[in-house]
Motif scaffolding. Sequence first.
Motif, mmCIF file in Angstrom:
data_model
loop_
_atom_site.group_PDB
_atom_site.id
_atom_site.type_symbol
_atom_site.label_atom_id
_atom_site.label_comp_id
_atom_site.label_asym_id
_atom_site.label_seq_id
_atom_site.Cartn_x
_atom_site.Cartn_y
_atom_site.Cartn_z
ATOM 1 N N ALA A 106 38.227 78.845 43.644
ATOM 2 C CA ALA A 106 37.083 78.259 44.353
ATOM 3 C C ALA A 106 37.372 76.807 44.734
ATOM 4 C CB ALA A 106 35.832 78.335 43.489
ATOM 5 N N GLU A 107 37.995 76.056 43.834
ATOM 6 C CA GLU A 107 38.317 74.661 44.143
ATOM 7 C C GLU A 107 39.313 74.571 45.296
ATOM 8 O OE1 GLU A 107 39.495 70.457 41.989
ATOM 9 O OE2 GLU A 107 38.649 72.125 40.875
ATOM 10 N N SER A 108 40.290 75.467 45.303
ATOM 11 C CA SER A 108 41.244 75.499 46.412
ATOM 12 C C SER A 108 40.526 75.790 47.726
ATOM 13 C CB SER A 108 42.316 76.562 46.143
ATOM 14 O OG SER A 108 43.240 76.643 47.211
ATOM 15 N N GLY A 109 39.570 76.726 47.686
ATOM 16 C CA GLY A 109 38.808 77.054 48.889
ATOM 17 C C GLY A 109 37.945 75.903 49.370
ATOM 18 N N ILE A 110 37.356 75.152 48.431
ATOM 19 C CA ILE A 110 36.533 73.999 48.809
ATOM 20 C C ILE A 110 37.394 72.910 49.443
ATOM 21 C CG2 ILE A 110 35.075 72.148 47.918
ATOM 22 C CD1 ILE A 110 34.142 74.169 45.759
ATOM 23 N N LEU A 111 38.604 72.710 48.936
ATOM 24 C CA LEU A 111 39.515 71.738 49.548
ATOM 25 C C LEU A 111 39.866 72.150 50.973
ATOM 26 C CD1 LEU A 111 41.951 70.931 46.589
ATOM 27 C CD2 LEU A 111 40.115 69.500 47.506
ATOM 28 N N LEU A 112 39.968 73.460 51.214
ATOM 29 C CA LEU A 112 40.200 73.949 52.573
ATOM 30 C C LEU A 112 38.994 73.649 53.463
ATOM 31 C CD1 LEU A 112 41.785 75.520 54.713
ATOM 32 C CD2 LEU A 112 40.849 77.635 53.743
ATOM 33 N N LEU A 113 37.785 73.854 52.942
ATOM 34 C CA LEU A 113 36.572 73.541 53.706
ATOM 35 C C LEU A 113 36.514 72.055 54.048
ATOM 36 C CD1 LEU A 113 33.759 75.616 51.931
ATOM 37 C CD2 LEU A 113 35.170 76.246 53.898
ATOM 38 N N MET A 114 36.907 71.215 53.108
ATOM 39 C CA MET A 114 36.895 69.773 53.346
ATOM 40 C C MET A 114 37.939 69.382 54.393
ATOM 41 S SD MET A 114 36.378 68.578 49.379
ATOM 42 C CE MET A 114 35.994 66.836 49.681
ATOM 43 N N ALA A 115 39.078 70.079 54.404
ATOM 44 C CA ALA A 115 40.092 69.828 55.437
ATOM 45 C C ALA A 115 39.557 70.250 56.802
ATOM 46 C CB ALA A 115 41.374 70.592 55.103
ATOM 47 N N PHE A 116 38.848 71.378 56.837
ATOM 48 C CA PHE A 116 38.248 71.837 58.094
ATOM 49 C C PHE A 116 37.193 70.850 58.577
ATOM 50 C CE2 PHE A 116 34.827 74.355 60.184
ATOM 51 C CZ PHE A 116 35.529 74.713 61.330
ATOM 52 N N ASP A 117 36.416 70.308 57.643
ATOM 53 C CA ASP A 117 35.406 69.301 57.981
ATOM 54 C C ASP A 117 36.049 68.076 58.626
ATOM 55 O OD1 ASP A 117 32.693 67.832 57.513
ATOM 56 O OD2 ASP A 117 34.182 66.571 56.522
#
Length: 316
Positions: free
Chosen positions: A114-125
């Motif tokens: 989940a943390e890895s996925g959130i870091l991906l969301l933040m990169a997309f942001d």
Amino acid sequence: MNMAITNITVISHTIFYLLGIPGLEDHHIWISVPFFISYIIAFLGNSLLIFIVVTDHSLHEPMYIFLCMLAAVDICLSNITVPKALAIFWYNSGGISLYGCITQLFFIHTTFIAESGILLLMAFDRYVAICYPLRYTMVLTPSVIIKISVAVFFRSLATIFPIIFLLKRLTFCKNNLLSHTYCEHIGLAKYACDNIQVNIWYGLFVLLITVGLDIILIAASYCMILHAIFHIPSKDARQKAFHTCGSHACVIFLFYIPGIFTVLVQRFGKHIPPHVHILMANVCMLAPPMMNPIIYGMKTKQIKNRVSHLLFHRPR
């Protein structure tokens, strides 16, 4: 001819004992000090971060919402791993049931993905904010944020849930002494008398389609971000863009680099003492939850000003 039939009953262990860090038992008390300090910093720092984002309406933006999610996951990761490690170090209380061990490793792997996925969301942001600033609010609407956030957590649960059944089918008759401070999938499966090739291949598959894919997508996002930044004519605007990505880049390196290094050492460092492997694995669990709020607190002006106002009553 009389045939003697011998019935062999294989007893599967239902209780396991986490040994902490074998070879360093005499130093467990001293090792517990950085564990305890990192736990306190992680809990207080991430709790403060969540409180600031929730209570300050000016921070109700996608970037800070994702940061709040990251802080919540970090609190969960710390609570899952550190209290049991401290119980081992302080009271030699390493006993854990098979289902307790499976439960712990389920939540550890779930929160890690989940943390890895959130870091991906933040990169997309950051990609949308820098490459398409005029469309930022149209792309990252509240409904989109909810959908992609749910997708990240659903992916974590869906990919790790089968591991429960892959472990429950095994018979653990080899040993019940786990040389670690917490339970993890293959670390538990290797004590089974059954064939664990399915566990090994599924674990590798999960790692590749989650963390591996996230790393590729984050790298691609930052390549496009850097390309866009270098084409900004204003020097001040370029520096501002670099600054907005700086905190996230630091968190990315802090999360992935120790993990990649640990995997490489486990794969190729056959002659490295076991306690080194265990210490490095714990660094992967301890460092991100402790450092993430510090990094964002120091590098994000809005959060730094809010913290100063709360702690020292300074005007923002």
